[in-house]
Write a protein that holds these residues in place. Structure first.
Motif: not given
Length: 163
Positions: A108-122
């Motif tokens: 199990p995991k938590v996804e870290a996400h910053r909008a500024v990177t422009g990367n899609p969500l996993i």
């Protein structure tokens, strides 16, 4: 052993989140170890040091020990990278192992996400991601925490692993 991961694309805040989680969870009295996956060549040793010289001479493993710490370096020498499960088996028992990276593994995991990177969500394509830690509100089918709300993220992880 209880295992929970932190994943995300480059510059998503994974390492900072890991550091804060280790501080928070150990501060609650739990023992924590970490595993970090590196996608590049790395070295924890330094040219000219005895241990470096042992490795470059051909040693498969070099154990460096002092009264403060021990470090075991294992040279793969062309062998395939061991899977996470084999690496976890080499760790001493603790309450929780936090894993940074290994996004394709089944823990199990938590996804870290910053909008500024422009990367899609996993997360939308990965059911092993149980929650997101983001710097922007997201509408998903699982919990979304503020990336800096370490206490809430730690509470979630500890509940997920039964601690």
């Amino acid at each position: 052993m209880r295992v929970f991961g932190v994943v995300g694309w480059k510059n998503a805040g994974k390492t900072g989140l890991m550091e804060r989680l280790v501080t928070e969870i150990t501060g609650r009295g739990f023992t924590v170890s970490t595993v970090k996956h590196a996608h590049h060549n790395f070295d924890v040793d330094h040219e000219g040091k005895d241990s470096f010289r042992h490795r470059t001479a051909g040693a498969s493993q070099v154990l460096l020990a002092s009264r403060n710490r021990i470090a075991l370096m294992h040279e793969l020498r062309g062998a395939p990278e061991p899977p996470l499960v084999e690496l976890l088996a080499q760790l001493a028992p603790v309450d929780l192992v936090l894993v940074e990276g290994y996004k394709r593994d089944a823990h199990p995991k938590v996804e870290a996400h910053r909008a500024v990177t422009g990367n899609p969500l996993i997360a939308p394509e990965d059911p092993t991601i149980r929650a997101l830690a983001s710097d922007t509100p997201l509408a998903l089918d699982r919990p979304v925490f503020d990336l800096n709300d370490t206490v809430a993220i730690a509470d979630f992880i500890l509940a997920e692993v039964g601690l």
